[in-house]
Design a protein around this motif. Structure first.
Motif: not given
Length: 126
Positions: A7-8, A18-21, A80, A82
């Motif tokens: 997500s993210g 953006l930060r993806l999770s 994560y 970042q």
């Protein structure tokens, strides 16, 4: 239950962040190497960053060094990515992956991954 769910993703202008999770569950929780990959239309899949879950040693592709940071929250079972100073060439579908690699394989970008998420789209406009 899908072992890894990203997500993210989203759309951002160049220079943005953006930060993806990646939420891990099931078989992914026994994986010692977690990673992020990306694939742009018409291009091959590219390894972006890996982290060895014991100790946190990491690997980064040259194209993202100094801009992206991979991290983990073991309590939340979440990985994560970042992403700062984003460039249009970072536009791609980003995938989370998990594998039972050893630390050398993981931190040199040679890890075999056998669990993959569905991906989250990142679009960077100029």
């Amino acid at each position: 239950q899908v072992p890894v769910v990203e997500s993210g993703g989203g759309s951002v202008q160049a220079g943005g962040s953006l930060r993806l999770s990646c939420a891990a569950s099931g078989d992914a929780l026994s994986s010692l190497c977690m990673g992020w990959f990306r694939q742009a239309p018409g291009k091959e899949r590219e390894g972006v960053a890996n982290i060895y879950t014991i100790g946190g040693s990491s690997y980064y592709a040259d194209s993202v060094k100094g801009r992206f940071t991979i991290s983990q929250d073991n309590a939340k079972k979440t990985l994560y990515l970042q992403m700062n100073s984003l460039k249009p060439e970072d536009t791609a579908m980003y995938y989370c992956a998990a594998g039972k690699a050893n630390v050398w394989q993981c931190i040199t970008g040679r890890a075999p991954f056998d669990i993959w998420g569905q991906g989250t789209q990142v679009t960077v406009s100029s």
